[in-house]
Scaffold this active site. Structure first.
Site, PDB file in Angstrom:
ATOM      1  N   GLU A  98       1.968   5.738   7.823  1.00  0.00           N
ATOM      2  CA  GLU A  98       3.605   6.075   7.315  1.00  0.00           C
ATOM      3  C   GLU A  98       4.109   7.034   8.053  1.00  0.00           C
ATOM      4  O   GLU A  98       5.202   6.678   8.544  1.00  0.00           O
ATOM      5  CB  GLU A  98       3.559   6.157   5.530  1.00  0.00           C
ATOM      6  CG  GLU A  98       2.824   5.292   4.649  1.00  0.00           C
ATOM      7  CD  GLU A  98       3.224   3.729   5.173  1.00  0.00           C
ATOM      8  OE1 GLU A  98       4.352   3.278   5.653  1.00  0.00           O
ATOM      9  OE2 GLU A  98       2.433   2.908   4.793  1.00  0.00           O
ATOM     10  N   GLY A 123       0.888  -1.243   0.039  1.00  0.00           N
ATOM     11  CA  GLY A 123      -0.113   0.002  -0.069  1.00  0.00           C
ATOM     12  C   GLY A 123       0.855   1.272   0.102  1.00  0.00           C
ATOM     13  O   GLY A 123       0.765   2.254  -0.796  1.00  0.00           O
ATOM     14  N   ALA A 124       1.774   1.176   0.705  1.00  0.00           N
ATOM     15  CA  ALA A 124       2.915   2.243   0.804  1.00  0.00           C
ATOM     16  C   ALA A 124       4.158   1.677   1.599  1.00  0.00           C
ATOM     17  O   ALA A 124       3.973   0.807   2.409  1.00  0.00           O
ATOM     18  CB  ALA A 124       2.325   3.469   1.644  1.00  0.00           C
ATOM     19  N   HIS A 145       5.541   6.078  11.341  1.00  0.00           N
ATOM     20  CA  HIS A 145       6.663   5.274  11.505  1.00  0.00           C
ATOM     21  C   HIS A 145       7.934   6.198  11.473  1.00  0.00           C
ATOM     22  O   HIS A 145       9.105   5.569  11.569  1.00  0.00           O
ATOM     23  CB  HIS A 145       6.672   4.433  10.119  1.00  0.00           C
ATOM     24  CG  HIS A 145       6.199   2.850  10.155  1.00  0.00           C
ATOM     25  ND1 HIS A 145       6.251   2.018  10.963  1.00  0.00           N
ATOM     26  CD2 HIS A 145       5.429   2.344   9.248  1.00  0.00           C
ATOM     27  CE1 HIS A 145       5.641   1.130  10.593  1.00  0.00           C
ATOM     28  NE2 HIS A 145       4.893   1.159   9.672  1.00  0.00           N
ATOM     29  N   ASN A 151       9.607   4.722   3.932  1.00  0.00           N
ATOM     30  CA  ASN A 151      11.167   5.196   3.657  1.00  0.00           C
ATOM     31  C   ASN A 151      11.509   6.528   4.288  1.00  0.00           C
ATOM     32  O   ASN A 151      10.506   7.273   4.254  1.00  0.00           O
ATOM     33  CB  ASN A 151      11.449   5.373   2.337  1.00  0.00           C
ATOM     34  CG  ASN A 151      11.202   4.224   1.476  1.00  0.00           C
ATOM     35  OD1 ASN A 151      11.559   3.328   1.776  1.00  0.00           O
ATOM     36  ND2 ASN A 151      10.088   4.473   0.703  1.00  0.00           N
TER      37      ASN A 151
HETATM   38 ZN   LIG Z   1       3.817  -0.042   8.179  1.00  0.00          ZN
END
Ligand SMILES: [Zn+2]
Ligand SMILES: *[C@@H]1O[C@H](CO)[C@@H](O)[C@H](O)[C@H]1NC(C)=O
Ligand SMILES: *[C@@H]1O[C@H](CO)[C@@H](O)[C@H](O)[C@H]1NC(C)=O
Ligand SMILES: *[C@@H]1O[C@H](CO)[C@@H](O)[C@H](O)[C@H]1NC(C)=O
Length: 970
Positions: free
Chosen positions: A395, A358-359, A398, A362
Site C-alpha cells: 500500500e 486486503g487493503a 502505491h 487511499n
Molecule cells: Zn495495490
C-alpha cells in the site's frame, strides 16, 4: 487495491491436500460477494431507486448519445471540489442508515458543449429550486447558461444536465448539488462497518472508492485521469473522530483539531471537521473514516506524522505495535528507492472490522482489513506477520506509484498492482532483513501466475483502453494475472536492467509525471533513457510488449547435445486450442540466464522460435537455465541433461541454487501435466527430498503432490504414495525435532519456521512415527488448561487437524467450544478447519448440520466449512449428499450471491475423477435445471469439465504412477 484480491490470506500457504483452494481466495470471495449483492440490488430496483425524472431515452437501447457511453466526454475538466458530508451513525425512522451531502465542483470548459455529464450513482437529489437537481453558476464573473433539464442515466451512472446555451471554452463554472445516500453495509462507496465494544454496538462510517464508487458518495468526474483538489468537510457525532486523506487543520504540535467546532444543525449538536485541501488527485483514492477509534503515533523524530488507528481494545492490547514499528522504516526505504520524498504530510493507516479487499491505498489514509494491519504475537503465526508487513509495503508503495503518478485508465491497472506487488517484497525485506522474503516471490507470485496463465482462458496483462469500459469490466481486472504476473514480469525487467538502473528510471518517471497520469509506455520511455548504455538486444518497448500484450508464457527447451534452444507457448492442457490471435505469434524475447555444473554462468537472449547457441552444448556438464527463476518461463531439457540434473540432486543438491531446486520440481510436474515429459521423470525430481531441508523445494513438491492426493486418496495408489512420501519426510521431521530441542523452541531461521509446518503436517499425514503423538500431546495439554494454549502458533492448524483426526468426540467438542469462544478471527478460522479433520462420520455429519445454523457459524464462513469437510476423504461423500439434500435451503439462505455456489460446487467436486462421479454430477445438473433454484449452473458446467479432465489424467497416469511408487519401496 491491496493484495488479497487474489492472494491467499495467510492460512492458505500451509494447508496441504485439503482446504487450500478454498482459503486461497477468501478475500476475493467477500469482494465478489458484495459486488454480486450490489448488482442484484440495482437490478431489482432498476429504474425506481434513484430516478426522479424520467430519462428521455431508454437506458437499454444502444445509442450514440454521450450519456449512454460509459466514458466521460472530453468537454469539461474539474479543477476543485468543495464537499461536505454528514453520515448518520444511527438509523432513521425507517431503519435506514443514511448520509447527506452538499458538493460543488469548479469545472473548466475545454470544448464547447451544452451538456454537463457527471457520475452519480445511488444518490437521491434534494430538489433545490425550480425543479432542478443542480445549480450552475459562472465563476469569476462569467454568467452561466440556464439549466433546461436534469436526469439520471441509471446504467451508465451519470447525472446529465442539459443547458439552454453552450458553456464557453476557457471559462470556469461552479456546479452545486445537494443529495442523500444510503450508508449501507455493502463494503463499497461510503459504507458502514460495525463492531461491539464492552457490549455496546459501535458504527463506523468509512469508504472504499476503488474502482468506481466515489460516485456513490458524491457526484464527481469519477475517472482516474480527472484529477482535482478536494476541500472536504465532515460532520460527525460528538465523541467521534473524522479522518480524511489530508490532515485536519490543526495546531502544529497537537492532535487537537483546531478546525473542529461544535455546530448545531437541524437541532442536532454535531462536530464539524474541516480538512486541508488535498493534493491534485484521482477520485478513487479519496477516503474518509468517522469512528471512535484510537491511535498509536510515530516517534516525534519522524518528519511525517504516522498513525495506526483501530478499535480501542485492539490498539490498547498492542495489536497495532508491529504495524507502527515497520511503517517508518518502510517509508524510509521507499523514499530512498524512488529517490523522492513522501508526497504528503501524514500517513494514517486504519484497521476496519468490515473490509472487502486486503487493503486499499487511499492517499494518506490507507484502509485495511484488521488481519492485514493487526498482529498479535501471542496468537498470530509467521504468515500472519509476513502478511502484515507485505500488505503495508504494497500500500505504501502505491503512495508514489499509483497515487502521485496514476494510470490514465484502468486498462493499465496491471502496471499499478504488479508494481506494488513486486516492490512489497523489497520493502518487507528491508524491514525484516533476516527473513529472505524476496525468495518467496517465486512461490507466491511467479508459480501462482504460471498456474492461471497456462490456461487458454488467460488474458494479456494489458488491455486496450476501449476493451475496459463498464464498472463490471473494470472489477474483473483485479485478478491473478494483474497482480502476480504483473509482479513477475516487472521483476524480470528489473533483473535484466539491474535493480539500480530500474530504480533510477522510476525516479525520473515519478519526477516527470508527478500529479498527472500516464500509460505504460511512459515508464518504458523513462527506463530506456537511463538504460541506453545497457546491452539489450532490442528496445524495452519491443521486449516488454511481447510479455504484456500477449497472454501466456513460453516453455524454453534446451537441447544440450546440439546446442539448439527453442520456445513454445506453454499450455497445461495438451489438447487446448488457442483461439486468440497474437501480433507476436506467441513468441517472446526471453532472457536466458544459465549455469553449467555449478560454476560457469552466462546470459543469452532467445529472440526467435528456435536458435542455435554453442555454449549450451555439453555432453558431461549439467546445464541449468533461468537462475533463481528471475525469468517468467518454464524450462525443459533433453533427456540426458535431465538425468545429469537428477544425478546432481542426489549427489549434492546444494550446488544447485535453492530457488532452482524448487523450479526443477515445479517445472517437471507441470511439463508432465502438459504431456511434454513423462510423469515418472517428474516423480524422480522428488527422490532426493530425503536430504532436502529447505522450504522452497519442499513447498514446491507438496503443492504438486496435492493433485495426486485429490485424485488418488480413494484408490489403491494411496498406500504406496503414503509410503513413498513417509520415507522422504521422516528425515525432515527428525531434523526439526533436533533443531527445536525436541519441539520446545522455534527454529531460528525464518524459512525453517515455514518448513517446520511442512515437516509436521506431511509427517502426520503420511504416518511418520511420533507425529500423531506429538500433536495429541499438545492438544491434550490445551484441553487440560483451556486458558493457556501451549501449541506453537505456527503449528496450530496442523495440530488442531491432526489431534482432532486422531481423537474422538471429546477432542472435537473441545475444539468446537474453543471455536465458539474465540474472539480472534485468525484463531477461529484455524479451528473451523481443524474441526473438519475428524474421522468420525457422525461428527462430520453433525458439523455439517451446525454449519447451516446461522447462530453457530457465521454466514461468511459456511462455504469454507463445507469445502473443508469435503477435503476429508470420509467427509467427501457426506458433503455431496448433504449439499444435494439441502440445496433448496442453501439457495434460500444464501440467495444474494451465485458466487457462493460457484465456490461451493468447485470445492466439493475437486476429487471427482470417476465415471460414477461424472454421472452423479450430470444428474445433479438436471435436477437443478428442473427446479426453480438454478444457482450455480455455470459452476456445475465447469465442474463437469474438470471431472472429465481428471478422469482422463487418472486413466493415463494411474498405472505408471502406481508401478513407479511400488518400485521405490521394493
Ligand atoms: Zn495495490
Ligand atoms: C470552496 O472552499 C474553499 C475553502 O473552504 C473556499 O475558499 C472557496 O471559496 C469555496 N469555493 C466556492 C466556489 O464556494
Ligand atoms: C432514494 O429514493 C428512493 C425512491 O424514492 C427510495 O426508495 C430510497 O430509500 C431513497 N434513498 C435514500 C438514501 O434516501
Ligand atoms: C464541544 O462541546 C463539548 C461539550 O458541549 C465540549 O466538551 C467540547 O470541548 C467542544 N468541542 C469543541 C471543539 O469546541
Amino acid at each position: 487495491m491491496g493484495k488479497g484480491f487474489y492472494i491467499s490470506k495467510p492460512l492458505g500457504f500451509v494447508l496441504f491436500g485439503l482446504g487450500v483452494g478454498a482459503v486461497l481466495t477468501i478475500f476475493a470471495l467477500s469482494v465478489v460477494y458484495s459486488q454480486e449483492k450490489r448488482k442484484n440490488e440495482v437490478n431489482a430496483r432498476d429504474g425506481t431507486r434513484m430516478v426522479t425524472t424520467a430519462a428521455p431515452h431508454s437506458t437499454s437501447a444502444p445509442s450514440n448519445e454521450p450519456w449512454d457511453k460509459y466514458r466521460l466526454p472530453d468537454t469539461l475538466l474539474p479543477a476543485y471540489y468543495n464537499v461536505t458530508l454528514w453520515p448518520r451513525l444511527v438509523p432513521d425512522e425507517q431503519g435506514m442508515y443514511i448520509f447527506t451531502g452538499k458538493s460543488g465542483v469548479a469545472l473548466t470548459c475545454v470544448k464547447e458543449t451544452n451538456l454537463i455529464i457527471i457520475h452519480s450513482n445511488e444518490l437521491n437529489f434534494t430538489l433545490t429550486s425550480e425543479m432542478h437537481h443542480a445549480k450552475l453558476a459562472g465563476l469569476g464573473g462569467t454568467s452561466a447558461p440556464v439549466i433546461l433539464k436534469t436526469w439520471f442515466q441509471i446504467q451508465t451512472q451519470f447525472m446529465v444536465i442539459l443547458l439552454k446555451d453552450n458553456l464557453q471554452v476557457g471559462k470556469s463554472y461552479w456546479l452545486y448539488m445537494e443529495f442523500r445516500g444510503e450508508l449501507s453495509d455493502d463494503l463499497g462507496g461510503f459504507y458502514r462497518s460495525q463492531y461491539t465494544e464492552n457490549g455496546v454496538k459501535k458504527v463506523v462510517a468509512t469508504t472504499q472508492m476503488q474502482p468506481t464508487a466515489a460516485r456513490n458518495a458524491f457526484p464527481c468526474f469519477d475517472e482516474p485521469s480527472m484529477k482535482a483538489v478536494f476541500h472536504l468537510t465532515l460532520l460527525h457525532p460528538p465523541g467521534t473522530v473524522a479522518l480524511a486523506n489530508d490532515i485536519f487543520i490543526r495546531h502544529s504540535c497537537s492532535d487537537f483539531p483546531l478546525d473542529t467546532e461544535n455546530v448545531t444543525i437541524d437541532d442536532q449538536e454535531v462536530l464539524q471537521t474541516r480538512f486541508e485541501p488535498t493534493e491534485k488527485m484521482s477520485t478513487y483514492l479519496l477516503a474518509f473514516v468517522i469512528s471512535e477509534f484510537t491511535n498509536l503515533r510515530s516517534p516525534s523524530e519522524a518528519n511525517v506524522l504516522i498513525r495506526i488507528w483501530g478499535r480501542r481494545e485492539a490498539i490498547e492490547s498492542g495489536q497495532g505495535d508491529y504495524a507502527l514499528s515497520v511503517t517508518f522504516p518502510i517509508l524510509k526505504y521507499l523514499e530512498n528507492y524512488y529517490n523522492t520524498t513522501y508526497p504528503l504530510s501524514k500517513s494514517d493507516q486504519v484497521a476496519l472490522p468490515d473490509f472487502a479487499a486486503g487493503a486499499m491505498e487511499n492517499w494518506g489514509l490507507v484502509t485495511y482489513r484488521e488481519q492485514s494491519l493487526f498482529y498479535d504475537p501471542k496468537v498470530s503465526s509467521n504468515e500472519d506477520k509476513e502478511w502484515v508487513v507485505t500488505v503495508i509495503t504494497h500500500e505504501l508503495a502505491h503512495m508514489w506509484f499509483g497515487n502521485l503518478v496514476t494510470m490514465r485508465w484502468w486498462n493499465d491497472l496491471w502496471l499499478n498492482e504488479g508494481f506494488a506487488s513486486y516492490v512489497s517484497y523489497l520493502g518487507a525485506d528491508y524491514a525484516e532483513p533476516t527473513w529472505n522474503i524476496k525468495d518467496l516471490m517465486v512461490l507466491q507470485q511467479v508459480q501462482r501466475a504460471f498456474g492461471v496463465d497456462a490456461l487458454v482462458s488467460s488474458h494479456p496483462l494489458s488491455s486496450r483502453e476501449d476493451e475496459v469500459i463498464t464498472p463490471d469490466q473494470i472489477d474483473q481486472l483485479f485478478d491473478t494475472i494483474t497482480y502476480s504476473k504483473g509482479a513477475a514480469v516487472l521483476r524480470m525487467l528489473s533483473e535484466f536492467l539491474t535493480e539500480s538502473a530500474f530504480a533510477k528510471g522510476l525516479h525520473n518517471y515519478l519526477h516527470e509525471y508527478a500529479y498527472s497520469n500516464t500509460v505504460y509506455t511512459d515508464l518504458w520511455k523513462k527506463l530506456q533513457e537511463v538504460n541506453s548504455s545497457i546491452q539489450l538486444p532490442a528496445s524495452i518497448n519491443e521486449i516488454m510488449n511481447r510479455w504484456i500484450l500477449q497472454m501466456g508464457f513460453p516453455v524454453v527447451t534446451i537441447n544440450t547435445r546440439t546446442g539448439i534452444i527453442s520456445q513454445q507457448h506453454f499450455l497445461i492442457h495438451p489438447d487446448a486450442v488457442v483461439d486468440k490471435p497474437s501480433d507476436y505469434n506467441y513468441e517472446w524475447f526471453v532472457p536466458i540466464t544459465w549455469m553449467k555444473s555449478g560454476s560457469n554462468m552466462g546470459q543469452h537472449w532467445l529472440l526467435t522460435k528456435t536458435a542455435s547457441y554453442e555454449p549450451m552444448k555439453t555432453d558431461t556438464d549439467w546445464l541449468l537455465a533461468n537462475l533463481n527463476v528471475t525469468g517468467y518461463y518454464r524450462v525443459n531439457y533433453d533427456p540426458q541433461n535431465w538425468e545429469r540434473l537428477l544425478t546432481q540432486l542426489t549427489a549434492d543438491h546444494k550446488i544447485i541454487p535453492v530457488l532452482n531446486r524448487g523450479q526443477i520440481i515445479d517445472d517437471a510436474f507441470n511439463l508432465a501435466r502438459a504431456q511434454i515429459i513423462n510423469i515418472t521423470l517428474a516423480l524422480r525430481t522428488t527422490k532426493y527430498l530425503y536430504e532436502e531441508k529447505e522450504y522452497i523445494p519442499w513447498e514446491s513438491a507438496i503443492r504438486n503432490f496435492e493433485y495426486f492426493f485429490l485424485m488418488f486418496d480413494r484408490t489403491e495408489v494411496y498406500g504406496p504414495l503414503q509410503t513413498y512420501l513417509q520415507r522422504k519426510v521422516k528425515p525432515l521431521f527428525d531434523h526439526f525435532k533436533v533443531i527445536t530441542s525436541n519441539w520446545t523452541r522455534k527454529p531460528p531461521r525464518y524459512m525453517d519456521q515455514y518448513n517446520q509446518i511442512n515437516a509436521v503436517s506431511m509427517a502426520c499425514k503420511t504416518g511418520v512415527k511420533g507425529c500423531s503423538e506429538l500433536t495429541r500431546m499438545w492438544y491434550r495439554q490445551w484441553m487440560k488448561n483451556p486458558d493457556s494454549n501451549p501449541i506453537p502458533t505456527n503449528l496450530k492448524i496442523t495440530v488442531y487437524c491432526n489431534a482432532i483426526a486422531a481423537g474422538g468426540v471429546e477432542e472435537w467438542d473441545f475444539g468446537w467450544q474453543m471455536f465458539k469462544n474465540s474472539t480472534i478471527a485468525a484463531e477461529a478460522e484455524k479451528l473451523l478447519y481443524g474441526l473438519s479433520c475428524t474421522k468420525e462420520p457422525w461428527l462430520l455429519n453433525r458439523y455439517l448440520e451446525f454449519t447451516i445454523e446461522p447462530n453457530l457459524v457465521r454466514k461468511q464462513d459456511v462455504a469454507f466449512a463445507i469445502v473443508y469437510i469435503s477435503g476429508n476423504v470420509i467427509g467427501q461423500p457426506l458433503v455431496w449428499d448433504f449439499v444435494r439434500a439441502n440445496w433448496e435451503h442453501l439457495t434460500k439462505d444464501y440467495d444474494d450471491g451465485s458466487f457462493f455456489f460457484g465456490r461451493l460446487i468447485r470445492g466439493i467436486t475437486r476429487k471427482f475423477s470417476t465415471e460414477f462421479d461424472l454421472q452423479q454430477l450430470q444428474r445433479f445438473k438436471e435436477d437443478i435445471a428442473a427446479s426453480s433454484f438454478s444457482f450455480g449452473t455455470q459452476a456445475i458446467e465447469q465442474a463437469i469439465e474438470q471431472t472429465k479432465a481428471n478422469i482422463k489424467w487418472v486413466s493415463e497416469n494411474k498405472v505408471q504412477v502406481m508401478n513407479w511408487l511400488i518400485e521405490q519401496s521394493a
